[in-house]
Design a protein around this motif. Structure first.
Motif, PDB file in Angstrom:
ATOM      1  N   PHE A 131       0.838  -1.202   0.000  1.00  0.00           N
ATOM      2  CA  PHE A 131       0.000   0.000   0.000  1.00  0.00           C
ATOM      3  C   PHE A 131       0.874   1.252   0.000  1.00  0.00           C
ATOM      4  O   PHE A 131       0.577   2.243  -0.680  1.00  0.00           O
ATOM      5  N   GLN A 132       1.954   1.206   0.766  1.00  0.00           N
ATOM      6  CA  GLN A 132       2.867   2.346   0.835  1.00  0.00           C
ATOM      7  C   GLN A 132       3.612   2.520  -0.489  1.00  0.00           C
ATOM      8  O   GLN A 132       3.728   3.631  -1.019  1.00  0.00           O
ATOM      9  N   LEU A 133       4.098   1.409  -1.043  1.00  0.00           N
ATOM     10  CA  LEU A 133       4.862   1.465  -2.290  1.00  0.00           C
ATOM     11  C   LEU A 133       4.043   2.021  -3.448  1.00  0.00           C
ATOM     12  O   LEU A 133       4.548   2.790  -4.275  1.00  0.00           O
ATOM     13  N   PHE A 134       2.773   1.643  -3.499  1.00  0.00           N
ATOM     14  CA  PHE A 134       1.951   1.957  -4.662  1.00  0.00           C
ATOM     15  C   PHE A 134       0.967   3.104  -4.419  1.00  0.00           C
ATOM     16  O   PHE A 134       0.001   3.276  -5.152  1.00  0.00           O
ATOM     17  N   GLY A 135       1.236   3.915  -3.370  1.00  0.00           N
ATOM     18  CA  GLY A 135       0.490   5.136  -3.160  1.00  0.00           C
ATOM     19  C   GLY A 135      -0.900   4.972  -2.576  1.00  0.00           C
ATOM     20  O   GLY A 135      -1.733   5.885  -2.688  1.00  0.00           O
ATOM     21  N   LEU A 136      -1.169   3.849  -1.895  1.00  0.00           N
ATOM     22  CA  LEU A 136      -2.495   3.649  -1.301  1.00  0.00           C
ATOM     23  C   LEU A 136      -2.478   3.703   0.225  1.00  0.00           C
ATOM     24  O   LEU A 136      -3.508   3.461   0.855  1.00  0.00           O
ATOM     25  N   GLU A 137      -1.340   4.037   0.818  1.00  0.00           N
ATOM     26  CA  GLU A 137      -1.288   4.132   2.273  1.00  0.00           C
ATOM     27  C   GLU A 137      -2.231   5.245   2.726  1.00  0.00           C
ATOM     28  O   GLU A 137      -2.183   6.376   2.233  1.00  0.00           O
ATOM     29  N   GLY A 138      -3.147   4.911   3.670  1.00  0.00           N
ATOM     30  CA  GLY A 138      -4.130   5.865   4.129  1.00  0.00           C
ATOM     31  C   GLY A 138      -5.306   6.015   3.190  1.00  0.00           C
ATOM     32  O   GLY A 138      -6.255   6.759   3.485  1.00  0.00           O
ATOM     33  N   ARG A 139      -5.269   5.330   2.065  1.00  0.00           N
ATOM     34  CA  ARG A 139      -6.366   5.412   1.092  1.00  0.00           C
ATOM     35  C   ARG A 139      -7.168   4.114   1.022  1.00  0.00           C
ATOM     36  O   ARG A 139      -8.013   3.952   0.150  1.00  0.00           O
ATOM     37  N   VAL A 140      -6.863   3.173   1.919  1.00  0.00           N
ATOM     38  CA  VAL A 140      -7.680   1.974   2.102  1.00  0.00           C
ATOM     39  C   VAL A 140      -8.047   1.906   3.580  1.00  0.00           C
ATOM     40  O   VAL A 140      -7.294   2.365   4.444  1.00  0.00           O
ATOM     41  N   ARG A 141      -9.205   1.354   3.867  1.00  0.00           N
ATOM     42  CA  ARG A 141      -9.644   1.207   5.256  1.00  0.00           C
ATOM     43  C   ARG A 141      -9.329  -0.218   5.680  1.00  0.00           C
ATOM     44  O   ARG A 141      -9.797  -1.185   5.056  1.00  0.00           O
ATOM     45  N   LEU A 142      -8.536  -0.378   6.747  1.00  0.00           N
ATOM     46  CA  LEU A 142      -8.095  -1.706   7.162  1.00  0.00           C
ATOM     47  C   LEU A 142      -9.042  -2.294   8.195  1.00  0.00           C
ATOM     48  O   LEU A 142      -9.418  -1.636   9.164  1.00  0.00           O
ATOM     49  N   ALA A 143      -9.432  -3.539   7.994  1.00  0.00           N
ATOM     50  CA  ALA A 143     -10.308  -4.254   8.931  1.00  0.00           C
ATOM     51  C   ALA A 143      -9.452  -4.938   9.986  1.00  0.00           C
ATOM     52  O   ALA A 143      -8.439  -5.565   9.674  1.00  0.00           O
ATOM     53  N   ASP A 144      -9.853  -4.819  11.232  1.00  0.00           N
ATOM     54  CA  ASP A 144      -9.108  -5.407  12.349  1.00  0.00           C
ATOM     55  C   ASP A 144      -9.734  -6.750  12.719  1.00  0.00           C
ATOM     56  O   ASP A 144     -10.637  -6.831  13.549  1.00  0.00           O
ATOM     57  N   ALA A 145      -9.271  -7.821  12.075  1.00  0.00           N
ATOM     58  CA  ALA A 145      -9.816  -9.157  12.339  1.00  0.00           C
ATOM     59  C   ALA A 145      -8.829 -10.194  11.851  1.00  0.00           C
ATOM     60  O   ALA A 145      -7.883  -9.884  11.111  1.00  0.00           O
ATOM     61  N   SER A 146      -9.032 -11.436  12.266  1.00  0.00           N
ATOM     62  CA  SER A 146      -8.183 -12.539  11.823  1.00  0.00           C
ATOM     63  C   SER A 146      -8.470 -12.848  10.361  1.00  0.00           C
ATOM     64  O   SER A 146      -9.609 -12.719   9.888  1.00  0.00           O
ATOM     65  N   ILE A 147      -7.449 -13.287   9.639  1.00  0.00           N
ATOM     66  CA  ILE A 147      -7.611 -13.607   8.231  1.00  0.00           C
ATOM     67  C   ILE A 147      -8.586 -14.770   8.025  1.00  0.00           C
ATOM     68  O   ILE A 147      -9.178 -14.907   6.955  1.00  0.00           O
ATOM     69  N   THR A 148      -8.796 -15.598   9.051  1.00  0.00           N
ATOM     70  CA  THR A 148      -9.747 -16.709   8.916  1.00  0.00           C
ATOM     71  C   THR A 148     -11.172 -16.197   8.692  1.00  0.00           C
ATOM     72  O   THR A 148     -12.023 -16.939   8.204  1.00  0.00           O
ATOM     73  N   ASN A 149     -11.433 -14.943   9.048  1.00  0.00           N
ATOM     74  CA  ASN A 149     -12.759 -14.358   8.849  1.00  0.00           C
ATOM     75  C   ASN A 149     -12.962 -13.821   7.434  1.00  0.00           C
ATOM     76  O   ASN A 149     -14.061 -13.378   7.098  1.00  0.00           O
ATOM     77  N   GLY A 150     -11.901 -13.847   6.619  1.00  0.00           N
ATOM     78  CA  GLY A 150     -11.951 -13.247   5.303  1.00  0.00           C
ATOM     79  C   GLY A 150     -13.066 -13.742   4.396  1.00  0.00           C
ATOM     80  O   GLY A 150     -13.881 -12.932   3.913  1.00  0.00           O
ATOM     81  N   PRO A 151     -13.142 -15.053   4.122  1.00  0.00           N
ATOM     82  CA  PRO A 151     -14.178 -15.534   3.203  1.00  0.00           C
ATOM     83  C   PRO A 151     -15.595 -15.171   3.637  1.00  0.00           C
ATOM     84  O   PRO A 151     -16.393 -14.669   2.827  1.00  0.00           O
ATOM     85  N   GLU A 152     -15.923 -15.392   4.913  1.00  0.00           N
ATOM     86  CA  GLU A 152     -17.272 -15.112   5.397  1.00  0.00           C
ATOM     87  C   GLU A 152     -17.555 -13.611   5.398  1.00  0.00           C
ATOM     88  O   GLU A 152     -18.660 -13.164   5.040  1.00  0.00           O
TER      89      GLU A 152
END
Length: 325
Positions: free
Chosen positions: A166-187
Motif C-alpha cells: 500500500f505504501q509502495l503503490f500510493g495507497l497508504e491511508g487510502r484503504v480502510r483496514l479491517a481489524d480481524a483474523s484472516i480466517t474471517n476473510g471468506p465469510e
C-alpha cells in the motif's frame, strides 16, 4: 538343558542391552516427538503441516511424530523461539527470521539471544500474495483497492507485505483496514462486511477456493514495474486456478523455510531432513504445491543450516552456498 541355557543367555543378553540403553538415556522403542507450527487451520500451510506429519510418520515407521499445532502466522512462529524448549520446528520466510535476529520490525524490543540460535532444515512451498476482491471482473489493477475496506489479518506475513505494498503503490491511508483474523476473510467478504482481503499462501490456497465458492471474486494483478518495486520473486497464478478467474494473475512470492533451533539434537535434525527429501515425491503426488520445492531454495536463507541437516546435504552432495553452512 543346553537349549534352556542358550535361551537364558539370549534373554539375559537382551535384558543387559536394554539396561545399557536405559543407562545411556536411550529407548529403542521410544518415539521422537516434534512440535510443528506453521499457520491457521483452514489455510494451505496448515494443510501442508498435516501432509508433512503424515509422510514423516509413515516414512519413519512411527518413530518420528510431528504434532501440527495451529498458529496465528509466521510472526508468532518466530516469537515462540523465545519460550519453546526442545524439539521445535516452524515455518517462516527468511526475511522475517533476519528481522528477528536483528531485533527489527515486529521483533523490535524483543532482542532475544534465542533468535540467533535459529537454524534451517529444508524449504517449503513459497508464499504467494493473493489480493482477493469481491466482484466478477476476473483480474483488476492494484489501484482498484483504493477506498476499499480491506482485511489484511493480524500477525501474518501477508499483513506486513500488504501494508508495505500500500505504501509502495500510493495507497497508504487510502484503504480502510479491517481489524480481524484472516480466517474471517471468506465469510466477511460474503456478508459484505469487507471489500477485499489479503492472504499469502501457496496456490491453490483453500481460503481463496472457499471464497470463490461463496461469491464471485476478482484477483489483483500487478504490473511488471510494481513487482520489481517490491523486490520479491515474480509469480504467475495460472488462469483457471480459481473459479471465475480465467486470466493469469501476476503477483509476487517469497520463499519459506522449515526452521528449528540449536536446541534440537543433530541426529533428529538429520533424520527429519533426510525423511523430508525421501518423502517429497509422495508429498507432490498428494498436492501440487510440493512439486516446486528444490534444494536451490536454501540459498534464500539468512541463517545457517542446522548441523544435522547440513550432514544430510553433504552426504547427498548438495551444492550449498557458503552462507548457509
Amino acid at each position: 538343558m543346553r537349549a534352556r541355557f542358550c535361551s537364558l543367555f539370549r534373554t539375559g543378553g537382551v535384558l543387559a542391552f536394554t539396561l545399557m540403553m536405559a543407562g545411556m538415556g536411550l529407548d529403542a522403542h521410544a518415539q521422537t516427538r516434534i512440535t510443528y507450527k506453521s499457520a491457521l487451520a483452514g489455510t494451505a500451510y496448515h494443510q501442508m503441516g498435516s501432509e508433512l506429519a503424515n509422510v514423516i510418520r509413515q516414512g519413519s515407521d512411527d518413530a518420528i511424530v510431528l504434532t501440527n499445532e495451529e498458529s496465528q502466522g509466521s510472526v508468532q512462529n518466530v516469537q515462540e523461539v523465545m519460550t519453546r524448549q526442545g524439539r521445535y520446528v516452524f515455518t517462516a520466510p527468511p526475511a522475517l527470521v533476519a528481522q528477528a535476529v536483528a531485533g527489527e520490525g515486529a521483533f523490535a524490543g524483543h532482542e532475544d539471544e534465542r533468535f540467533a540460535a535459529i537454524r534451517g532444515l529444508f524449504p517449503m512451498p513459497s508464499l504467494t500474495m493473493h489480493f482477493v476482491m469481491a466482484g466478477d471482473d476476473g483480474t483488476a489493477s492494484f489501484d482498484a483497492l483504493r477506498g476499499q475496506h480491506v482485511l489484511i489479518g493480524r500477525g501474518t506475513f501477508s499483513a506486513g507485505e500488504a501494508a508495505r505494498y500500500f505504501q509502495l503503490f500510493g495507497l497508504e491511508g487510502r484503504v480502510r483496514l479491517a481489524d480481524a483474523s484472516i480466517t474471517n476473510g471468506p465469510e466477511a467478504l460474503r456478508e459484505g462486511l469487507i471489500d477485499a482481503f489479503v492472504t499469502a499462501s501457496s496456490y491453490p490456497t483453500p481460503n481463496v477456493i472457499e471464497t470463490a465458492s461463496l461469491v464471485p471474486i476478482t484477483l489483483i494483478s500487478l504490473t511488471a514495474e510494481q513487482i520489481a518495486q517490491t523486490g520479491a520473486v515474480p509469480q504467475v497464478i495460472p488462469g483457471g486456478t480459481y473459479p471465475g478467474i480465467a486470466q493469469p494473475t501476476h503477483t509476487t512470492s517469497r520463499p519459506v523455510i522449515a526452521y528449528t533451533t540449536e536446541q534440537m539434537d543433530a541426529e533428529t535434525a538429520y533424520r527429519l531432513t533426510k525423511l523430508f527429501w525421501e518423502q517429497k515425491a509422495r508429498l507432490a503426488e498428494q498436492a501440487a504445491w510440493w512439486a516446486g520445492v528444490t534444494p536451490d531454495l536454501l540459498a534464500h536463507m539468512t541463517t545457517p543450516l542446522h548441523p544435522g541437516a547440513l550432514r544430510y546435504y553433504d552426504e547427498v552432495g548438495t551444492d550449498l552456498p557458503v552462507h548457509v553452512r
